[in-house]
Design a protein around this motif. Sequence first.
Motif, PDB file in Angstrom:
ATOM      1  N   ARG A  47       0.693  -1.065   0.111  1.00  0.00           N
ATOM      2  CA  ARG A  47       0.066  -0.037  -0.041  1.00  0.00           C
ATOM      3  C   ARG A  47       0.768   1.272   0.013  1.00  0.00           C
ATOM      4  NH1 ARG A  47      -3.225   2.408   4.826  1.00  0.00           N
ATOM      5  NH2 ARG A  47      -4.154   4.124   3.701  1.00  0.00           N
ATOM      6  N   LEU A  48       1.912   1.322   0.738  1.00  0.00           N
ATOM      7  CA  LEU A  48       2.792   2.372   0.678  1.00  0.00           C
ATOM      8  C   LEU A  48       3.525   2.658  -0.293  1.00  0.00           C
ATOM      9  CD1 LEU A  48       4.268   2.189   4.505  1.00  0.00           C
ATOM     10  CD2 LEU A  48       2.560   3.675   3.561  1.00  0.00           C
ATOM     11  N   SER A  83       2.255   1.799  -3.670  1.00  0.00           N
ATOM     12  CA  SER A  83       1.340   1.773  -4.624  1.00  0.00           C
ATOM     13  C   SER A  83       1.097   3.282  -5.154  1.00  0.00           C
ATOM     14  CB  SER A  83       0.118   1.314  -4.327  1.00  0.00           C
ATOM     15  OG  SER A  83      -0.631   1.927  -3.182  1.00  0.00           O
ATOM     16  N   THR A  84       0.914   4.243  -4.288  1.00  0.00           N
ATOM     17  CA  THR A  84       0.496   5.624  -4.582  1.00  0.00           C
ATOM     18  C   THR A  84       1.943   6.356  -5.320  1.00  0.00           C
ATOM     19  OG1 THR A  84      -1.035   5.950  -2.577  1.00  0.00           O
ATOM     20  CG2 THR A  84      -0.256   7.939  -3.695  1.00  0.00           C
ATOM     21  N   PRO A  85       3.011   6.245  -4.583  1.00  0.00           N
ATOM     22  CA  PRO A  85       4.335   6.843  -5.279  1.00  0.00           C
ATOM     23  C   PRO A  85       4.428   6.392  -6.704  1.00  0.00           C
ATOM     24  CG  PRO A  85       5.016   6.452  -2.978  1.00  0.00           C
ATOM     25  CD  PRO A  85       3.550   5.727  -3.417  1.00  0.00           C
ATOM     26  N   GLU A  86       4.031   4.924  -6.753  1.00  0.00           N
ATOM     27  CA  GLU A  86       4.358   4.488  -8.187  1.00  0.00           C
ATOM     28  C   GLU A  86       3.400   5.033  -9.098  1.00  0.00           C
ATOM     29  OE1 GLU A  86       3.698   1.687 -11.309  1.00  0.00           O
ATOM     30  OE2 GLU A  86       2.329   1.825  -9.732  1.00  0.00           O
ATOM     31  N   TYR A 122       7.272  -2.027  -6.248  1.00  0.00           N
ATOM     32  CA  TYR A 122       5.857  -2.475  -6.286  1.00  0.00           C
ATOM     33  C   TYR A 122       5.612  -4.225  -6.465  1.00  0.00           C
ATOM     34  CZ  TYR A 122       0.748  -2.595  -7.041  1.00  0.00           C
ATOM     35  OH  TYR A 122      -0.386  -2.885  -7.192  1.00  0.00           O
ATOM     36  N   LEU A 123       6.407  -4.454  -7.511  1.00  0.00           N
ATOM     37  CA  LEU A 123       6.268  -5.884  -7.902  1.00  0.00           C
ATOM     38  C   LEU A 123       6.956  -6.927  -7.052  1.00  0.00           C
ATOM     39  CD1 LEU A 123       7.384  -5.992 -11.846  1.00  0.00           C
ATOM     40  CD2 LEU A 123       5.066  -6.124 -10.724  1.00  0.00           C
ATOM     41  N   ILE A 124       7.990  -6.593  -6.142  1.00  0.00           N
ATOM     42  CA  ILE A 124       8.549  -7.540  -5.072  1.00  0.00           C
ATOM     43  C   ILE A 124       7.608  -7.356  -3.942  1.00  0.00           C
ATOM     44  CG2 ILE A 124      10.282  -7.436  -3.169  1.00  0.00           C
ATOM     45  CD1 ILE A 124      12.532  -6.281  -5.283  1.00  0.00           C
ATOM     46  N   PHE A 125       6.800  -6.192  -3.642  1.00  0.00           N
ATOM     47  CA  PHE A 125       6.114  -6.005  -2.393  1.00  0.00           C
ATOM     48  C   PHE A 125       4.722  -6.749  -2.784  1.00  0.00           C
ATOM     49  CE2 PHE A 125       7.998  -1.976  -1.035  1.00  0.00           C
ATOM     50  CZ  PHE A 125       9.037  -2.830  -0.289  1.00  0.00           C
TER      51      PHE A 125
END
Length: 124
Positions: free
Chosen positions: A13-14, A16-19, A55-58
């Motif tokens: 979640r943390l 996703s927005t910066p991405e 993002y993909l790793i998380f």
Amino acid sequence: MDLKTASALRRLRLVSTPEAVSFLLLLVCSVLKRTTEFNAVPVMGAVHGALFVLYLIFWLDAWNRARWPMSRAALYFACSVLPGGGFYADRLLRREAEASVIAARARAERAGQEERPRTGAVDA
């Protein structure tokens, strides 16, 4: 939901927005590169690439820990490749976290009620 699963969802979640923001900025920079002399694509491309890899790793970690069905995992992956999809993923992950907290509280309350001894006498 255990602590490691909650942490995995929080990390996803943390990021996703910066991405999502970096993706939109990269699109703006691409347009500006072709219409003006301004060229920030190499910088924004690197920033977006790093955030996308995170993002993909998380996402993989959250999928592994939360045991999502394939449809939900595909939805969160699609959010990473669509412009602005990270905002939608953030909203979905927030709802999922809130629902799990409510469920955990309900389980704890039920467990607390089961542990209390039941007596036939009424307290006056």
